[in-house]
Design a protein around this motif. Sequence first.
Motif, PDB file in Angstrom:
ATOM      1  N   PRO A 307       8.812  -8.149  -7.033  1.00 46.86           N
ATOM      2  CA  PRO A 307       8.549  -6.831  -6.438  1.00 46.86           C
ATOM      3  C   PRO A 307       8.104  -5.804  -7.474  1.00 46.86           C
ATOM      4  N   LEU A 308       7.176  -4.961  -7.063  1.00 44.74           N
ATOM      5  CA  LEU A 308       6.796  -3.829  -7.903  1.00 44.74           C
ATOM      6  C   LEU A 308       7.914  -2.795  -7.868  1.00 44.74           C
ATOM      7  N   HIS A 309       8.096  -2.100  -8.979  1.00 45.35           N
ATOM      8  CA  HIS A 309       9.016  -0.962  -8.955  1.00 45.35           C
ATOM      9  C   HIS A 309       8.391   0.105  -8.051  1.00 45.35           C
ATOM     10  N   PRO A 310       9.201   0.767  -7.212  1.00 48.67           N
ATOM     11  CA  PRO A 310       8.634   1.787  -6.310  1.00 48.67           C
ATOM     12  C   PRO A 310       7.793   2.837  -7.022  1.00 48.67           C
ATOM     13  N   GLY A 311       8.151   3.189  -8.266  1.00 49.63           N
ATOM     14  CA  GLY A 311       7.369   4.170  -9.001  1.00 49.63           C
ATOM     15  C   GLY A 311       5.989   3.645  -9.344  1.00 49.63           C
ATOM     16  N   ALA A 312       5.924   2.374  -9.767  1.00 45.76           N
ATOM     17  CA  ALA A 312       4.634   1.752 -10.063  1.00 45.76           C
ATOM     18  C   ALA A 312       3.821   1.592  -8.787  1.00 45.76           C
ATOM     19  N   GLU A 313       4.497   1.183  -7.724  1.00 42.39           N
ATOM     20  CA  GLU A 313       3.810   0.998  -6.442  1.00 42.39           C
ATOM     21  C   GLU A 313       3.188   2.311  -5.963  1.00 42.39           C
ATOM     22  N   ARG A 314       3.882   3.417  -6.183  1.00 49.03           N
ATOM     23  CA  ARG A 314       3.343   4.730  -5.794  1.00 49.03           C
ATOM     24  C   ARG A 314       2.034   5.015  -6.532  1.00 49.03           C
ATOM     25  N   TYR A 315       1.998   4.678  -7.826  1.00 50.35           N
ATOM     26  CA  TYR A 315       0.782   4.908  -8.608  1.00 50.35           C
ATOM     27  C   TYR A 315      -0.365   4.031  -8.086  1.00 50.35           C
ATOM     28  N   TYR A 316      -0.077   2.757  -7.826  1.00 50.53           N
ATOM     29  CA  TYR A 316      -1.127   1.855  -7.339  1.00 50.53           C
ATOM     30  C   TYR A 316      -1.616   2.254  -5.946  1.00 50.53           C
ATOM     31  N   ARG A 317      -0.723   2.807  -5.149  1.00 51.01           N
ATOM     32  CA  ARG A 317      -1.139   3.271  -3.836  1.00 51.01           C
ATOM     33  C   ARG A 317      -2.111   4.449  -3.981  1.00 51.01           C
TER      34      ARG A 317
END
Length: 323
Positions: A307-317
């Motif tokens: 799983p991506l860390h939610p913080g990283a996922e926010r950036y990729y989104r």
Amino acid sequence: MKKSIIRACAVAALTLAVAAPATAAERVFVGIATGGTGGTYYPLGGMLAQLISNTVDLGDKKLSATAETGNASVANAGLLGRGEIETAFVAADILDAAYHGKNQFDGKAQDKIRALGALYPETVQLVARTGAGMSSFEDLKGHSVSSGSPGSGQWQLLGDLLNVAGLKREDVSEDYSSFSQSAEKIADGNLDASLITAGAPTASITELANAHDITVLPIAGPAVDELLKVQPYYARATLPAGTYKGLDKDVQTIAVRAIWATHADLPEDLAYALTKALYENTETLAKVHVKGKEITLESALESISVPLHPGAERYYREKGLVK
């Protein structure tokens, strides 16, 4: 008179002690677990630590990042699983095994591990003494070879390579030295070969090749097809001619991507800031380290199976990489 002076000094000292926290920025410390100094993890980690220390904006807080030497992927995954380091470099296959409780982590799944993003391909380099008389992987039979510490990703890879080549561990004299130690032993004639997986050029190999004749053995042929079934995070790769002194021809081999990882308890805003700082400053890394050129936003999600860390996922989104 003396009591008055002492009392005045005490009051002044107390005033400074109380006022200091109001003016000094709170520090947020981030460690990056890397590998030995003879590999690529450590120097690149040091540059990344300096980069994020200089660029991450946490408002009224000051980020201080440091790269820490370590025992590479397996040990780093364990540190993350226990929450003993904020971030670490881990090879994609080891990250997957750690999270899902496979291979070295059988029964010990590190389910708190999270990914920040993919870095660069690590090249598998089988370095041998020129005088050892080897020209292929199969020629390791009857020779000494270093695979790193037992249980490490390097150690596991050697076993898998021996297996697909129709050999057993008993067919070689196994040494458990680090990259730097194995290079020194090859130079002294006390070791025939070393399996080294790292970003190329690798410091320990460069130093060895500059002073001694070496041979880089190919890892290719039908056996690699079988290996990739066992090690799906590896891919065919080419070590270009000129990577090291005396390497006059391209060498066919395999590679695995390095991942920058963290754990679930890292604050979301911090994970977001770290990820953003990396992928929006890749040009800076490229200027100071050759592997920095291979770190791109376009490949940031390659080989990531945890799983991506939610913080990283926010950036990729925000960047459109994640829907």
